[in-house]
Design an enzyme around this catalytic site. Structure first.
Site, PDB file in Angstrom:
ATOM      1  N   HIS A 403       0.856  -1.187   0.000  1.00 27.81           N
ATOM      2  CA  HIS A 403       0.000   0.000   0.000  1.00 27.81           C
ATOM      3  C   HIS A 403       0.891   1.235   0.000  1.00 27.81           C
ATOM      4  CE1 HIS A 403      -2.660   2.744   2.750  1.00 27.81           C
ATOM      5  NE2 HIS A 403      -2.496   3.250   1.556  1.00 27.81           N
ATOM      6  N   LYS A 474      -5.552  18.967   6.746  1.00 24.88           N
ATOM      7  CA  LYS A 474      -4.194  19.501   6.855  1.00 24.88           C
ATOM      8  C   LYS A 474      -3.185  18.561   6.224  1.00 24.88           C
ATOM      9  CE  LYS A 474      -4.449  22.572  10.770  1.00 24.88           C
ATOM     10  NZ  LYS A 474      -3.864  22.965  12.040  1.00 24.88           N
ATOM     11  N   ASN A 476      -3.787  16.528   3.695  1.00 21.64           N
ATOM     12  CA  ASN A 476      -3.890  16.654   2.234  1.00 21.64           C
ATOM     13  C   ASN A 476      -3.100  17.847   1.722  1.00 21.64           C
ATOM     14  OD1 ASN A 476      -5.202  14.505   1.167  1.00 21.64           O
ATOM     15  ND2 ASN A 476      -7.254  15.319   1.537  1.00 21.64           N
ATOM     16  N   GLU A 675     -10.003   2.663   8.016  1.00 26.08           N
ATOM     17  CA  GLU A 675      -8.957   3.509   8.599  1.00 26.08           C
ATOM     18  C   GLU A 675      -9.579   4.403   9.663  1.00 26.08           C
ATOM     19  OE1 GLU A 675      -7.239   6.254   5.808  1.00 26.08           O
ATOM     20  OE2 GLU A 675      -5.441   6.599   7.020  1.00 26.08           O
ATOM     21  N   HIS A 694      -5.373  -0.761   5.697  1.00 26.74           N
ATOM     22  CA  HIS A 694      -5.620  -0.214   7.036  1.00 26.74           C
ATOM     23  C   HIS A 694      -6.374  -1.175   7.977  1.00 26.74           C
ATOM     24  CE1 HIS A 694      -3.710   3.526   6.292  1.00 26.74           C
ATOM     25  NE2 HIS A 694      -4.516   3.860   5.308  1.00 26.74           N
ATOM     26  N   PRO A 751       5.647   7.489   1.951  1.00 26.29           N
ATOM     27  CA  PRO A 751       7.006   7.749   2.464  1.00 26.29           C
ATOM     28  C   PRO A 751       7.350   9.243   2.480  1.00 26.29           C
ATOM     29  CG  PRO A 751       7.044   5.896   0.975  1.00 26.29           C
ATOM     30  CD  PRO A 751       5.655   6.460   0.910  1.00 26.29           C
ATOM     31  N   LEU A 752       6.838   9.990   1.522  1.00 30.52           N
ATOM     32  CA  LEU A 752       7.131  11.422   1.464  1.00 30.52           C
ATOM     33  C   LEU A 752       6.690  12.133   2.741  1.00 30.52           C
ATOM     34  CD1 LEU A 752       8.056  13.852  -0.235  1.00 30.52           C
ATOM     35  CD2 LEU A 752       5.818  13.904  -1.285  1.00 30.52           C
TER      36      LEU A 752
HETATM   37 ZN   LIG Z   1      -3.145   5.236   1.556  1.00 31.16          ZN
END
Ligand SMILES: [Zn+2]
Length: 863
Positions: A403, A474, A476, A675, A694, A751-752
């Protein structure tokens, strides 16, 4: 029907032996019974009776009038396009699965929905197990006791012996006799297996004695029926859409079903050549030509001239393009809407049923405790097995990041370096057009008052921090470098003035890193929004033009649930337009690949669909028969999660049948699910999707969690992402799920935003291992799970996991490739068989009971 509750043990035993004598000699299939004392026994060298799925040669009673039973099997009733409003699957089973809730599903489901709207801060929701319940306390006490016993056992071999004698001491001689018989029967049946597995013997924990599951038989029976009913529902939808269903579970369901489940026909056909050179290498052969190169129309599959159009939100296929009516319509199966809604109501009612909840909760607790015992007794053996394997360790086994979103798959340092390089290399390139005027990269930065030197990870400001917790909005915004959406458009979009050139480059750099690390693989999500019909073609052109391909990467297409936004901006007038934009190009390319060559090539590396957005957004609509059809959905409100998922599933199902007909690869549904937000998202996920991302909320819903366990639905978990957004790390349920045997894997999500190092997946594993004290065996098990649930092809998996990886239990494991000890795999398999056995036996015993009663009545009269 007679309640079979508290009979004396002797009576039960007599009954059992009577039954066995008159019915069958395979008495170990009948060992299920009501038992009173829970005693824990450690069987050391003695092989335990495995739950044997022996078929019972019994005529099963038909509770339905013959008119309701379709001789062609239940699937056919569902699959016809012209079927009348469906009948819930339960009614089609020959086995009587009626429970105490029958007839009330719709009311219960709607009640639950309205309550979830009204009382969001309820103390405990109806599907939860109340936190301070006496049962929970009792469970805890039991666990403490078990732990104490097992600790004693660990330190003192004498105590171990005594404990074994004590605990094994069954309450009567007959019981002991019965146990012996069972193990003898097992030995007789599987002597060779045992010889071969002799060295793989490990210490098993088993429960013997009178009461096996801690609830009265009537509750057990009710719960078992509900659980089986739910599993049948999932099997129906998964089979229909050609996704994969757990083999072990399917074989148990098959015993209860009057028809073969033929799950095999939906699976990828294994290539025969796979085993040839498999013993030498763990690396799949790499093809010499680039997969995007072969674009010659002559090599493309031909146009088959079908027509297609969307009717009520689902695409229909016609054999002629010019006359699309019922006479030319192709019989491709898709699910019936009313049947789906009926099934959904059944599922919703099920997860809040008190006795079922209590049963599932207990089973989950039991699974956790059992795993603790397993570790206690076998940890050293597992470790020794891993040490014995030459060359293999956690670093060089295959892992898949199951994912991860393409637009945030690089870390921030990487993106920063890339932006700086781009500013040096292409300062004069027109990157953006505003009001007809082109802007170069240099000008874009000048308007922001920035130079390459100024840029740092801090100015980039894309990392999630404490301000994003419970603030998805926030979070996003963090997708915008330096808070500027224009930089996001230039650097991490596929569709911009440069046709996604920079994004293509940066993804290829990520791919190069993966190829270098060799054992790490990712399933990247790219977006299809459904605003325009040409999105697919543009995306495929981007991939082919920049040659964005790697053997370590497969694609998933994510569809953001943003209809309300596009509707407000007047980009779409109804929901069906969105569906058409998403699905029609896929049907067109499947019918005529020569017309969309890039898309045809690109689709071969796409494994499925994802559905994404903030799940915690409130939903104002309940999906039922009164809901408007997609063409009539013109409201301001966004359709609910279940609505999105159903229409994605329905179109994907038709598409898969068409693609299978043409010999192309099929797709699966793997949505973000559970999630945050309402629990019924997980119900939709359970019914329609192959696996989910999730699944955090399963921790609150024991029935669903138990069902996800029994169906072995993959859950791609991202604890670091959760830690920044919805649930702090120490409360994450991953270790609990893992210990219970749910099919979980570790993934990074973004990861960012969440990771700091060059190998984000390793970072994820490393933190999990440290915080939760995972053993090397646990980590390898997670990695193996990630490959199993991933969308890589059967052939590739055969190289990564071993040529027999499809087989059940330890036969399917190859420790030389996976570094997972056979002991662990065998433990998981046996434990799951035991659970499935408990449930199916309960239903069977009930059937037998009914038969013997009938016979008893017959005998009584004349004699
Ligand atoms: Zn995701």
């Amino acid at each position: 029907m007679k309640l079979w509750s508290w009979l004396s043990i002797a009576e039960i035993r007599k009954r059992r032996s009577d039954l066995a004598r008159c019915r069958t000699t395979e008495h170990n299939t009948l060992h299920f019974s009501l038992f009173l004392s829970l005693s824990l026994s450690l069987h050391l060298p003695l092989p335990l009776p495995l739950p044997l799925p022996l078929p019972l040669p019994l005529p099963l009673p038909l509770p339905l009038p013959p008119s309701l039973v379709d001789p062609r099997g239940a699937r056919h009733l569902l699959t016809s396009q012209h079927s009348l409003p469906g009948i819930p699957v339960a009614l089609k089973q020959t086995i009587d699965l009626r429970t105490s809730m029958d007839g009330k599903y719709k009311e219960i489901a709607e009640e639950l929905f309205s309550r979830s709207l009204a009382e969001r801060d309820m103390l405990s929701a109806p599907y939860e197990f109340p936190e301070d319940s006496p049962i929970e306390q009792l469970e805890e006490r039991q666990q403490r006791l078990q732990r104490q016993i097992s600790q004693d056992v660990k330190f003192e071999p004498d105590i171990l012996l005594r404990a074994k004698q004590e605990l094994m001491k069954t309450d009567s001689a007959t019981d002991l006799e019965y146990l012996k018989e069972q193990s003898q029967a097992f030995m007789d049946l599987y002597p060779k297996e045992m010889e071969r597995e002799g060295e793989k013997e490990y210490q098993r924990v088993s429960i013997s004695g009178e009461e096996k599951c801690g609830v009265p038989f009537t509750d057990l029976l009710d719960a078992a029926k509900c659980v089986v009913k739910a599993l049948f529902i999932r099997e129906k939808y998964i089979g229909l859409s050609m996704q994969s269903f757990c083999r072990t579970t399917a074989s148990y369901l098959e015993e209860l079903s009057d028809r073969p489940l033929d799950m095999g026909i939906y699976e990828e056909i294994p290539e025969t050549s796979v085993t040839a050179d498999l013993d030498q290498t763990v690396h799949p052969p790499v093809s010499a030509t680039h997969p995007y190169e072969n674009q010659d129309p002559a090599c493309m599959p031909p146009d088959i001239g079908y027509g297609c159009k969307m009717v009520n939100g689902v695409v229909h296929i016609y054999t002629k393009k010019d006359s699309m009516d019922t006479s030319t319509e192709l019989e491709l199966p898709y699910p019936d809407l009313s049947e789906y809604i009926a099934d959904m109501n059944v599922m919703t009612a099920l997860i809040i049923n008190g006795p079922v909840k209590s049963f599932c909760y207990r089973r989950l607790q039991y699974l956790s405790s059992k795993f603790q015992m397993h570790i206690l007794l076998n940890e050293m053996k597992e470790l020794a097995a891993q040490k014995k394997v030459p060359h293999r360790d956690f670093y060089n086994i295959r892992k898949v990041d199951t994912h991860i979103h393409a637009s945030s798959c690089m870390n921030q340092k990487h993106l920063l370096r890339f932006i700086k390089r781009a500013m040096k290399k292409y300062p004069g390139e027109i990157v953006h057009v505003e009001r007809g005027k082109g802007q170069t990269l240099m000008e874009v930065f000048q308007t922001m008052n920035l130079t390459a030197f100024d840029l740092s990870v801090d100015t980039l400001d894309m990392h999630a921090d404490r301000n994003t917790f419970h603030r998805f909005d926030k979070f996003n915004a963090k997708y915008n470098p330096i808070g500027e959406s224009i930089l996001r458009e230039i650097f991490i979009k596929t569709d911009n003035h440069l046709e996604g050139k920079y994004f293509g480059h940066i993804i290829k750099e990520v791919m190069a890193d993966l190829e270098e690390s060799k054992y790490q693989n990712v399933e990247l999500r790219l977006s299809i929004y459904g605003r325009q019909r040409d999105e697919w073609d543009k995306l495929a052109q981007w991939a082919v033009k920049h040659q964005v391909y790697s053997n370590n990467v497969r694609w998933l297409l994510q569809v953001p649930r943003l209809f309300d936004v596009y509707h407000t901006k007047k980009q779409l007038s109804n929901f069906q337009e969105l569906l058409e934009n998403i699905f029609m190009p896929l049907f067109e390319v499947t019918i005529d690949p020569t017309n969309h060559r890039e898309l045809h090539l690109f689709l071969q590396h796409v494994v499925g669909f994802d559905s994404v957005d903030d799940e915690s957004k409130p939903e104002h609509h309940c999906f039922n028969m009164e809901s408007p059809l997609p063409a009539n959905w013109t409201e301001e409100d966004n359709p609910p999660y279940a609505y999105y998922l159903y229409y994605m599933y329905a179109n994907m199902t038709v598409l898969n049948h068409l693609r299978r007909q043409r010999g192309f690869n099929t797709l699966v549904l793997r949505p973000h699910c559970g999630e945050a937000g309402p629990i019924h998202h997980l119900v939709s996920g359970f019914m329609l999707s192959e696996n989910i991302s999730h699944g955090l909320l399963l921790r609150k819903a024991p029935v669903l969690q138990y069902l996800y366990y029994l169906a072995q639905i993959g859950i791609a978990m991202s604890p670091l992402s959760n830690n920044s957004l919805f649930l702090s790390y120490h409360r994450n349920p991953l270790p609990e799920y893992l210990s219970r045997g749910l099919m979980v894997s570790l993934s990074t999500d973004d990861p960012l935003q969440f990771h700091f190092t060059k190998e984000p997946l390793m970072e994820e594993y490393s933190i999990a291992a440290q915080v939760w004290k995972l053993s090397s065996c646990d980590m390898c098990e997670l990695a193996r799970n990630s490959v199993l649930m991933s969308g890589f092809s059967h052939k590739v998996k055969s190289y990564w996991l071993g040529p027999h990886y499809i087989k059940e239990g330890q036969e399917g494991n190859d420790i030389r490739r996976t570094n997972v000890p056979d002991i662990r795999v065998a433990y998981r398999y046996e434990t799951m068989c035991e659970e499935l056995n408990l449930i199916t036996q309960a239903i069977r015993t009930d059937e037998l009971e009914a038969i013997t009663e009938e016979e008893g009545n017959l005998c009584m009269g004349p004699v």
